[in-house]
Design an enzyme around this catalytic site. Structure first.
Site, short mmCIF file in Angstrom:
data_model
loop_
_atom_site.label_atom_id
_atom_site.label_comp_id
_atom_site.label_asym_id
_atom_site.label_seq_id
_atom_site.Cartn_x
_atom_site.Cartn_y
_atom_site.Cartn_z
N ASP A 60 45.76 38.06 44.52
CA ASP A 60 44.45 38.59 44.98
C ASP A 60 43.66 37.61 45.85
OD1 ASP A 60 42.16 40.15 45.19
OD2 ASP A 60 41.35 39.75 43.18
N LEU A 61 44.15 37.40 47.04
CA LEU A 61 43.44 36.35 47.67
C LEU A 61 42.79 37.04 48.83
CD1 LEU A 61 46.10 33.61 47.83
CD2 LEU A 61 44.30 34.01 46.14
N LYS A 62 42.65 38.36 48.92
CA LYS A 62 41.88 39.15 49.98
C LYS A 62 41.98 38.37 51.30
CE LYS A 62 38.88 40.82 46.20
NZ LYS A 62 39.04 39.76 45.06
N HIS A 64 41.50 37.51 54.88
CA HIS A 64 40.54 38.15 56.03
C HIS A 64 40.19 37.12 57.13
CE1 HIS A 64 36.45 40.30 57.17
NE2 HIS A 64 37.18 40.25 58.00
N THR A 124 33.81 46.04 44.34
CA THR A 124 32.92 46.56 42.81
C THR A 124 31.87 46.19 42.87
OG1 THR A 124 34.67 45.82 41.55
CG2 THR A 124 35.10 48.00 42.28
N ARG A 186 35.11 49.06 32.70
CA ARG A 186 34.11 48.67 31.43
C ARG A 186 34.54 49.48 30.37
NH1 ARG A 186 34.97 44.95 33.95
NH2 ARG A 186 33.36 43.23 34.49
O1 C5P Z 1 36.39 40.70 34.82
P1 C5P Z 1 36.49 41.94 35.83
O2 C5P Z 1 37.28 43.01 34.87
O3 C5P Z 1 35.12 42.51 36.15
O4 C5P Z 1 37.71 41.56 36.84
C1 C5P Z 1 37.94 42.26 37.90
C2 C5P Z 1 38.93 41.18 38.79
O5 C5P Z 1 39.09 42.29 40.09
C3 C5P Z 1 38.20 40.09 39.38
O6 C5P Z 1 39.36 39.21 39.37
C4 C5P Z 1 37.88 40.31 40.77
O7 C5P Z 1 38.02 39.40 41.61
C5 C5P Z 1 38.72 41.60 41.23
N1 C5P Z 1 38.21 42.41 42.07
C6 C5P Z 1 37.14 43.17 42.08
N2 C5P Z 1 36.77 44.14 43.11
C7 C5P Z 1 37.45 44.35 44.05
C8 C5P Z 1 38.88 43.38 44.45
C9 C5P Z 1 39.21 42.66 43.20
O8 C5P Z 1 36.57 43.08 41.10
N3 C5P Z 1 37.31 44.98 44.97
#
Ligand code: C5P
Length: 255
Positions: A60-62, A64, A124, A186
């Site tokens: 997950d390095l996104k 861009h 998110t 969550r």
């Molecule tokens: O701790 P939590 O459950 O919020 O972690 C969510 C993970 O998903 C984090 O590693 C965050 O970088 C990743 N993520 C995100 N929203 C995105 C893409 C990736 O929260 N759109």
């Protein structure tokens, strides 16, 4: 199987800690995500080591960047043997197409397994105010859909989106087997409690959702049609990670 849908985010600072989490949970979940923190700390060698131990890795390095740079970085992700990686759909069609084409070409030539390439839509942690700040007038869901449709048109295998947008994406993106990967998970009790809060309380929601602003429970996300759930803090911060994962799985079984 539901357990294959769970991706645990290895959001920790050191390889040793990540190794321990993988050892504890490898039989419980489908894959592990290596993101910016761990990658910056432990590097590509840790990604390779994890892949070689038989783990499915979502890198997950996104990415861009300009099309050439994003595509070349993506080729290196494929060479690491990751199962999935992502690019920001906001990087545009030319960047996404260059990425797909270069990765396909190199994988064919070097006999590598093609990773799944996923587009990030709107993080998110972002809401309408976040988009306004950076000059995007669209509502978050409109922006998510626009980027999901663009990603699909360019041939990406799916998108990262909040669980709240799954139904809309399914209804408006026709591509077969288009994957939806959802962070922002969550626990059930917390998201219900959240719904009963006043607006101010919800704004000040660090106590339940950390920095995530568009959240849902695992059960709701699966019921809405998510292919994969990315879960970090609700598992990592639990005193008993195995129980935390099993609890989420039990919840999902009833979806
Ligand atoms: O701790 P939590 O459950 O919020 O972690 C969510 C993970 O998903 C984090 O590693 C965050 O970088 C990743 N993520 C995100 N929203 C995105 C893409 C990736 O929260 N759109």
């Amino acid at each position: 199987m539901n357990k294959d849908k769970i991706i645990v985010a290895l959001d920790v600072a050191a390889a040793a800690e990540a190794r321990q989490i993988v050892a504890d949970l490898r039989g419980e979940v489908g894959a592990f995500k290596i993101g910016l923190q761990l990658f910056t700390a432990a590097g590509a060698s840790f990604v390779r080591e994890t892949v070689e131990s038989g783990i499915k890795v979502f890198l997950d390095l996104k990415f861009h960047d300009i099309p050439n740079t994003a595509a070349r970085a993506s080729v290196e992700a494929a060479r690491l043997g990751v199962w999935m990686f992502n690019v920001h759909a906001l990087g545009g069609a030319e960047m996404m197409r260059a990425t797909i084409e270069n990765v396909r070409e190199v994988c064919e030539r070097e006999n590598l397994i093609q990773p799944k390439i996923i587009g990030v839509t709107v993080l998110t942690s972002a809401n309408r105010e976040t988009l306004r700040e950076v000059g995007i007038a669209a509502e978050p869901d409109e922006q998510v859909l626009r980027l999901a449709q663009l990603a699909a048109k360019c041939g990406l295998h799916g998108v990262v989106a909040s669980p709240r947008e799954i139904k809309m994406i399914r209804a408006n993106v026709g591509e077969k087997n288009f994957l939806i990967v959802t962070p922002g998970i969550r626990n059930d009790a917390e998201t219900k409690k959240d719904g009963r809060k006043t607006k101010d309380e919800r704004r000040n929601k660090l106590e339940t959702s950390d920095d995530q602003k568009r959240v849902m429970s695992a059960k709701e996300a699966i019921a809405a049609g998510a292919d994969y759930l990315v879960i970090g803090r609700p598992i990592l911060q639990s005193a008993d990670r195995i129980s935390a994962v099993r609890k989420i799985l039990r919840e999902v079984e009833t979806a």
